[in-house]
Write an enzyme that holds these catalytic residues in place. Structure first.
Site, short mmCIF file in Angstrom:
data_model
loop_
_atom_site.label_atom_id
_atom_site.label_comp_id
_atom_site.label_asym_id
_atom_site.label_seq_id
_atom_site.Cartn_x
_atom_site.Cartn_y
_atom_site.Cartn_z
N LEU A 143 0.83 -1.21 0.00
CA LEU A 143 0.00 0.00 0.00
C LEU A 143 0.86 1.25 0.00
O LEU A 143 0.51 2.28 -0.58
CB LEU A 143 -0.92 0.01 1.23
CG LEU A 143 -1.95 -1.11 1.30
CD1 LEU A 143 -2.58 -1.17 2.67
CD2 LEU A 143 -3.03 -0.90 0.24
N GLY A 144 2.00 1.17 0.67
CA GLY A 144 2.87 2.34 0.72
C GLY A 144 4.12 2.04 1.50
O GLY A 144 4.21 1.04 2.22
N PHE A 160 11.32 3.56 7.23
CA PHE A 160 11.77 2.24 7.68
C PHE A 160 10.61 1.27 7.77
O PHE A 160 10.66 0.29 8.51
CB PHE A 160 12.45 2.37 9.05
CG PHE A 160 13.57 3.36 9.03
CD1 PHE A 160 14.76 3.05 8.39
CD2 PHE A 160 13.41 4.61 9.60
CE1 PHE A 160 15.79 3.97 8.34
CE2 PHE A 160 14.42 5.54 9.54
CZ PHE A 160 15.62 5.23 8.91
N VAL A 217 3.70 -0.77 4.33
CA VAL A 217 2.36 -1.20 4.72
C VAL A 217 1.80 -2.08 3.59
O VAL A 217 1.80 -1.68 2.43
CB VAL A 217 1.42 0.00 4.97
CG1 VAL A 217 0.03 -0.48 5.40
CG2 VAL A 217 1.99 0.91 6.05
N LYS A 271 1.81 -3.49 8.85
CA LYS A 271 2.86 -2.48 8.77
C LYS A 271 4.16 -3.13 9.24
O LYS A 271 4.29 -3.49 10.41
CB LYS A 271 2.50 -1.27 9.64
CG LYS A 271 3.46 -0.11 9.46
CD LYS A 271 2.89 1.19 10.00
CE LYS A 271 3.80 2.35 9.70
NZ LYS A 271 3.20 3.64 9.99
N ASP A 313 0.49 13.82 15.56
CA ASP A 313 0.88 13.78 14.14
C ASP A 313 -0.37 13.70 13.26
O ASP A 313 -0.40 12.96 12.29
CB ASP A 313 1.80 12.58 13.90
CG ASP A 313 2.58 12.69 12.60
OD1 ASP A 313 2.68 13.81 12.05
OD2 ASP A 313 3.09 11.66 12.11
P1 AMP Z 1 2.23 5.01 6.21
O1 AMP Z 1 3.58 4.40 6.07
O2 AMP Z 1 1.61 4.81 7.55
O3 AMP Z 1 2.22 6.45 5.76
O4 AMP Z 1 1.26 4.27 5.18
C1 AMP Z 1 1.61 3.99 3.85
C2 AMP Z 1 0.36 3.78 3.01
O5 AMP Z 1 -0.41 2.72 3.55
C3 AMP Z 1 -0.55 5.00 2.93
O6 AMP Z 1 -1.01 5.12 1.60
C4 AMP Z 1 -1.69 4.67 3.83
O7 AMP Z 1 -2.89 5.22 3.35
C5 AMP Z 1 -1.74 3.14 3.75
N1 AMP Z 1 -2.22 2.58 5.01
C6 AMP Z 1 -1.68 2.72 6.24
N2 AMP Z 1 -2.40 2.08 7.17
C7 AMP Z 1 -3.46 1.52 6.52
C8 AMP Z 1 -4.61 0.75 6.94
N3 AMP Z 1 -4.80 0.43 8.22
N4 AMP Z 1 -5.50 0.38 6.00
C9 AMP Z 1 -5.31 0.72 4.70
N5 AMP Z 1 -4.27 1.46 4.24
C10 AMP Z 1 -3.35 1.85 5.14
#
Ligand code: AMP
Length: 353
Positions: free
Chosen positions: A59-60, A64, A67, A82, A183
């Protein structure tokens, strides 16, 4: 007459250009995501912990962490995993501090139970340098992505989003040991798709702080100066490290997010980089909030934003006061407590009223 026609055409072209630019940015983001997925050491659909979690799509990716959308074979549901990887080059002290930080985040997040806060299910150790938090999955991207795609929200849509965020903050503030998120920003507000448009959940408690008591006068010392995203942090967090902070830090962030949802830009330092905000003391000078003439926004919405963006924390509304403000009063609590039955009133219904 011809002049007016040309002027209108100019405006239409500018709007089209803006839309294409937004699409371009989203394509770039998607290309990067696919590249990161291909490069990831987890991209072979590795199954973690007794084959329980099957990793499906990246997802992203952050500094470090990665997800992943994953499937939980035990409870038959989609989750978000994550995965944190400690950098092998780091010394023992830095590694230990990173892990301690993640455990603190888990300890706070795991106890939270609210419809507008992403649920944390568990924290697993994968190997000595890698661990993973298993989270409730939200299938509608985040608010940052939505704003990049659409520019802004209508005032009614903003009211729905902000009402739910304030509800979650009220829950955090009413706990015996209140929690400051520290945050809050559009990227940490996840959207849930489905019949209830703009159902949101806040996430990422990596910088959050727990206060000793729920005494309103209580506040904690600022230990994370330099952390967080500067556009959304209040002036007191840029002051001396010994300055006391309270849950009103999050109230300021709500004001910035609300402004950005409505006007499509941030109220302070919108075009500035993080470094420039710091060097120029942009937020330390953010004493007055200015509202652009367009779009036309109600006095109630502007009053709400002003109450959040008071420079001095003592003049700023607290979370309880905010939840009673006319701008969100009708949304707060009422919507999030509704059962998700087809017959119940939906957020879309509320938008139409
Ligand atoms: P982050 O590293 O927390 O910024 O997340 C990276 C990506 O994963 C972002 O595009 C978030 O929208 C997505 N993401 C984070 N947590 C979740 C979750 N619980 N469900 C769906 N997408 C998520």
């Amino acid at each position: 007459m011809k002049f007016y026609v040309l002027e209108r055409e100019d405006a239409e072209i500018a709007a089209e250009r803006e839309k294409l630019e937004r699409e371009r940015q989203l394509h770039i983001r998607e290309i990067k995501r696919v590249q990161h997925e291909d490069d990831s050491i987890f991209n072979k659909h590795t199954i973690q912990k007794n084959d329980r979690y099957v990793l499906l799509t990246l997802l992203g990716k952050g500094g470090f962490s990665e997800v992943w959308r994953a499937y939980d074979l035990d409870s038959y549901r989609t989750v978000a995993c994550k995965i944190h990887r400690v950098n092998k080059q780091w010394g023992d002290h830095k590694k230990a501090s990173y892990v301690k930080h993640a455990i603190r985040e888990k300890d706070i997040h795991k106890t939270l139970e609210h419809p507008n806060i992403v649920k944390m299910y568990e924290l697993l150790t994968i190997d000595q340098d890698t661990f993973c938090t298993v989270l409730e999955y939200c299938d509608g991207n985040d608010l940052d992505h939505y704003l990049k795609q659409h520019g802004c929200l209508t005032e009614k849509e903003t009211r729905l989003v902000i009402g739910q965020v304030v509800d979650a903050l009220r829950y955090l503030g009413e706990r015996q040991s209140p929690v400051i998120h520290y945050d809050l920003k559009p990227a940490n507000i996840l959207l849930q798709s489905g019949c209830r448009k703009f159902e949101v959940k806040i996430t990422d408690f990596g910088l959050s702080k727990q206060m000793e008591t729920s005494d309103d006068c209580d506040s904690i010392e600022l230990t994370s100066q330099g952390a967080g995203t500067y556009w959304y942090l209040p002036p007191e967090t840029f002051k001396d490290i010994s300055v006391k902070i309270s849950t009103k830090v999050d109230v300021w962030s709500v004001g910035v997010i609300c402004y950005q949802c409505i006007y499509g830009k941030r109220p302070f330092g919108h075009d500035q980089t993080q470094q420039r905000i710091l060097n120029e003391g942009t937020i330390l000078k953010a004493t007055v909030v200015n509202f652009p003439p367009k779009p036309t926004v109600s006095q109630i919405a502007q009053d709400f934003i002003r109450k959040c963006l008071q420079y001095e924390p003592s003049n700023r509304a607290d979370v309880l006061e905010l939840s009673r403000h006319d701008f969100i009063k009708s949304v707060s609590r009422r919507i999030v407590q509704q059962p998700a039955s087809p017959s119940s009133r939906t957020m879309r219904d509320d938008l139409d009223h």
